[in-house]
Design a protein around this motif. Structure first.
Motif: not given
Length: 305
Positions: A176-182
């Motif tokens: 979820d953090i990865r998708h949010w950063i992207q």
């Protein structure tokens, strides 16, 4: 046509002494670092108060003859200056010769197999005065600079947005953090700008066994870490962005880095470092400079393009 034409320049003329008389912007082809370059020369001598004018044609013809054939070396340039000064007889005791050109270097991309030509403005001056001869070398290079203050403010804005979006989730998955950063990582981007460094150093002629222009250029690019690129693909652009992130600097930081680099060289008598960050935030530029001297009696000087 008369067999003996009048030499008006040599006429006795009791008047004021002049520091510099000569020519500027003389086109000249040189060989530097095994590469033909199209240069411009400025050549001047002083003029005794008793003589009306200098022998300008002797300087012009002597310049092409002295520098147009062999590769340019410190010893060759000093010898040329002495020969040119001798053409003026007793009317001149000082000479200054400046050569300016753009040196082309083939620069590889950071990661991809591409390359492109980069042009580096260079300048050399030989000055003969009071029986002493000194050489001034100067380079200019472009680099990228990312503002540390802007980067910190961008991180702060990103952290606040991240906290707000996940405020009601006690546990957050890594994915979820990865998708949010992207999706939101560019919410606030730090500003960076094309920047310029100009380095000048003066040496006694007897110290100058070889030119330092290319060596100092390469060292300066390594010191700043973010010289501008030529050919780039996406992998190169990402690598360059990572370099900028790891080398954030104010103009003060860049000037201090280059000062430390120059202090490692033991040959110069005087040196000058000047940097300019062509701001993307402001309508004005940010600048910093440092003058260095190893003379017992310093002689402040500035040389800029």
């Amino acid at each position: 046509m008369s067999a003996s034409l009048p030499d008006v320049a040599s006429q006795t003329h009791s008047s004021l002494y002049l520091d510099q008389v000569g020519m500027a912007g003389i086109p000249l082809q040189l060989i530097f670092d095994d590469q033909p370059v199209q240069a411009r020369a400025t050549l001047t001598v002083d003029l005794d108060r008793q003589q009306r004018g200098i022998h300008m044609s002797r300087l012009y013809l002597g310049l092409a003859e002295a520098l147009g054939q062999a590769s340019l070396t410190p010893a060759g340039l000093v010898a040329a200056a002495e020969q040119l000064l001798a053409t003026q007889g007793s009317g001149s005791q000082q000479l200054s010769l400046t050569l300016e050109w753009e040196q082309l270097r083939l620069v590889p991309a950071l990661l991809s197999p591409h390359q492109g030509w980069q042009a580096y403005p260079m300048r050399i001056t030989v000055a003969h005065q009071a029986g002493q001869t000194e050489l001034v070398e100067q380079i200019r290079l472009l680099y990228s600079s990312t503002c540390p203050c802007s980067a910190a403010l961008s991180r702060d804005a990103l952290a606040e947005a991240l906290e707000a979006d996940f405020a009601h989730q006690p546990l957050v998955a890594r994915e979820d953090i990865r998708h949010w950063i992207q999706a939101h990582g560019s919410l606030a981007t730090p500003h960076s700008q094309r920047s310029q460094a100009t380095l000048s150093w003066r040496r006694a002629a007897e110290q100058a066994k070889a030119w330092q222009l290319i060596d100092h250029l390469q060292r300066a690019e390594q010191t700043l870490a973010t010289p501008v690129q030529t050919a780039v693909k996406r992998t190169d652009e990402q690598a360059f962005a990572l370099r900028n992130g790891a080398n954030q600097m104010f103009c003060e930081d860049a000037a201090r880095r280059l000062t430390q680099m120059m202090e490692e060289d033991s040959q110069w008598l005087e040196a000058h470092i000047q940097v300019a960050h062509f701001e993307s935030l402001h309508a004005h530029d940010a600048i910093a400079s440092r003058w260095l001297s190893r003379r017992a009696t310093p002689r402040p000087w500035l040389m800029t393009f």
